[in-house]
Design an enzyme around this catalytic site. Structure first.
Site, PDB file in Angstrom:
ATOM      1  NE  ARG A   1      -0.366   1.544   3.489  1.00 36.73           N
ATOM      2  CZ  ARG A   1       0.771   2.718   3.809  1.00 36.73           C
ATOM      3  NH1 ARG A   1       2.323   2.004   3.044  1.00 36.73           N
ATOM      4  NH2 ARG A   1       0.217   3.489   3.549  1.00 36.73           N
ATOM      5  N   GLY A   2       0.395   2.276  -0.262  1.00 32.77           N
ATOM      6  CA  GLY A   2       1.483   3.611  -0.091  1.00 32.77           C
ATOM      7  C   GLY A   2       1.326   4.080  -1.899  1.00 32.77           C
ATOM      8  CB  ALA A   3       0.274   6.266  -3.942  1.00 26.67           C
TER       9      ALA A   3
ATOM     10  CD  GLN B   1      -3.589   2.590   6.827  1.00 26.43           C
ATOM     11  OE1 GLN B   1      -4.457   2.917   7.280  1.00 26.43           O
ATOM     12  NE2 GLN B   1      -4.046   2.433   5.919  1.00 26.43           N
TER      13      GLN B   1
ATOM     14  CG  ASP C   1      -3.149   7.569  -1.794  1.00 28.56           C
ATOM     15  OD1 ASP C   1      -3.144   8.133  -1.327  1.00 28.56           O
ATOM     16  OD2 ASP C   1      -2.471   7.022  -2.429  1.00 28.56           O
TER      17      ASP C   1
ATOM     18  CG  ASN D   1      -2.950  11.869   2.132  1.00 26.79           C
ATOM     19  OD1 ASN D   1      -1.741  10.184   1.412  1.00 26.79           O
ATOM     20  ND2 ASN D   1      -2.486  12.063   3.593  1.00 26.79           N
TER      21      ASN D   1
ATOM     22  NE  ARG E   1      -6.209   0.555  -2.407  1.00 20.67           N
ATOM     23  CZ  ARG E   1      -5.869   0.989  -1.128  1.00 20.67           C
ATOM     24  NH1 ARG E   1      -4.480   1.048  -0.678  1.00 20.67           N
ATOM     25  NH2 ARG E   1      -6.401   1.617  -0.181  1.00 20.67           N
TER      26      ARG E   1
HETATM   27  O1  MRU Z   1      -4.892   3.646   1.898  1.00 22.22           O
HETATM   28  P1  MRU Z   1      -2.879   3.290   1.672  1.00 22.22           P
HETATM   29  O2  MRU Z   1      -2.646   2.648   2.785  1.00 22.22           O
HETATM   30  O3  MRU Z   1      -3.147   3.117   0.062  1.00 22.22           O
HETATM   31  O4  MRU Z   1      -2.810   5.210   1.487  1.00 22.22           O
HETATM   32  C1  MRU Z   1      -1.724   5.627   1.669  1.00 22.22           C
HETATM   33  C2  MRU Z   1      -2.213   7.132   1.465  1.00 22.22           C
HETATM   34  O5  MRU Z   1      -2.877   7.964   1.580  1.00 22.22           O
HETATM   35  C3  MRU Z   1      -0.338   7.607   2.070  1.00 22.22           C
HETATM   36  O6  MRU Z   1      -0.661   8.898   2.582  1.00 22.22           O
HETATM   37  C4  MRU Z   1      -0.245   8.383   0.591  1.00 22.22           C
HETATM   38  O7  MRU Z   1      -0.071   6.588  -0.345  1.00 22.22           O
HETATM   39  C5  MRU Z   1       1.628   8.401   0.119  1.00 22.22           C
HETATM   40  S1  MRU Z   1       2.494   7.363   0.193  1.00 22.22           S
HETATM   41  C6  MRU Z   1       3.457   8.323   0.120  1.00 22.22           C
END
Ligand code: MRU
Length: 354
Positions: A49-51, A204, A245, A255, A93
């Protein structure tokens, strides 16, 4: 120990491995991903996870698709199969743009190799896809370093910082986005004091950010999301650092759910709010935040997932959006690997791509 020890996406002997983030902080375990279905599932369930990390994993996903497609008789059939798998992955996603960006980029490279006759048979496609996926991973590492340096230029030693969700090593293939200057500052002895929002409903902040920062030796204090206001009001926060994101052309940034509330609070208390956005997360084709699709997730995440017993009445209506959009007017500056963009954002964001 270096924070890069837990970069969550890696290739080992030609196999994609992901640090299963659903198990953190209790267990550190890499899982092997050998099919497109397994990768779709890992993205959907937030094992990765995380963009940026999703983008890097998806780049390797096209390589997995190309390996399977190399069994096809013709280049046309192989390309069609890779495109089908790419669309399937993208559907895992909808909000983080890096997923589609990475899939399109690797497929574009394969496509160009076919049109330019560099690829003579389906067997040539996996190596082409792998090289491009590797390039995305390396560029992400460098982008994190760029954001670390640019972000650090905005901060002073000893500052109190607040962050939401996890925009760190665990969300990228490098030092992170919003957490990158914190890790770099730690190496340089800046002594930041960081408040990590727990980030309901998937935690998270509690499970990942507090683990990651503590592992990196950073002074981190975990708070519940609804405690951000008291911490800000008591003067303990000098800057807010968050990830993104998908950023629209006008500087609105999607985000993790709860980010926009943090931004509004920061404005009220006169605290700078910095959004860290690698160029791979900027989507100039999306005009404003209202055009960003917001992922909605299973309501069990709110009602049951973290409790021994269900904590909401059966049959109650629930709403579980995974992201929200912070309007550009609440963002003090956008930190990218290519530089810092100040309002009004539209021209500055466009210039990054010229
Ligand atoms: O649902 P997630 O855990 O994938 O969401 C992640 C976020 O919202 C992060 O803040 C975003 O991806 C930036 S990460 C460098």
């Amino acid at each position: 120990m270096s924070v890069t020890d837990f970069i969550p996406v890696r290739m080992a002997d030609g196999t994609l491995e992901l640090l299963d983030q659903t198990l953190l902080p209790l267990e550190e375990k890499f899982i092997k991903i050998e099919s497109i279905e397994a990768l779709y599932d890992a993205i959907k369930r937030l094992q990765v996870r995380g963009a940026p990390a999703i983008g890097v994993a998806a780049g390797y996903g096209v390589y997995i698709a190309a390996k399977k497609a190399s069994e096809n008789a013709s280049l046309t059939e192989a390309l069609a199969a890779i495109r089908r798998d790419g669309e399937y992955l993208i559907s895992a996603r909808p909000t983080a743009v890096n997923l589609k960006w990475a899939v399109d980029r690797v497929i574009g490279k394969v496509d160009a190799a076919v049109s330019g006759q560099e690829a003579a048979s389906p067997a040539d496609l996996p190596a082409i896809a792998l090289a491009e996926a590797e390039a995305i991973r390396k560029e992400d590492f460098d982008a994190c370093m760029g954001m670390a340096e640019n972000g650090l230029s905005l901060l002073e030693p000893g500052m109190g910082l607040l962050t939401h969700c996890n925009a760190g090593v665990l969300a990228t293939a490098g030092y992170g986005t919003a957490l990158a200057p914190i890790h770099l500052g730690q190496e340089k002895g800046y002594g930041f004091k960081v408040f990590a929002d727990e980030t309901r409903p998937l935690l998270q902040g509690a499970r990942l950010t507090s683990w990651e920062l503590a592992r990196g030796g950073v002074d981190v204090t975990l708070i519940c999301d609804n405690m951000a206001s008291i911490v800000m009001k008591s003067g303990k926060v000098d800057a807010v650092l968050v990830g993104c994101d998908r950023m629209a052309a006008n500087g609105d940034g999607a985000n993790k759910i709860g980010t926009s509330g943090v931004a509004i609070l920061a404005k009220e208390y006169g605290i700078p709010f910095y959004m860290f956005v690698p160029t791979s997360t900027i989507d100039l084709d999306t005009k404003s935040g209202s055009d960003i699709i917001i992922e909605e997730r299973d309501s069990d995440e709110i009602a049951a997932m973290w409790y021994e017993e269900r904590m909401a009445p059966e049959g109650i209506k629930m709403y579980n959006p995974a992201f929200d959009v912070t309007d550009a007017k609440y963002i003090t500056a956008i930190v990218t690997e290519k530089g810092i963009v100040y309002p009004p954002f539209e021209d500055g964001l466009k210039a990054l791509f010229e």
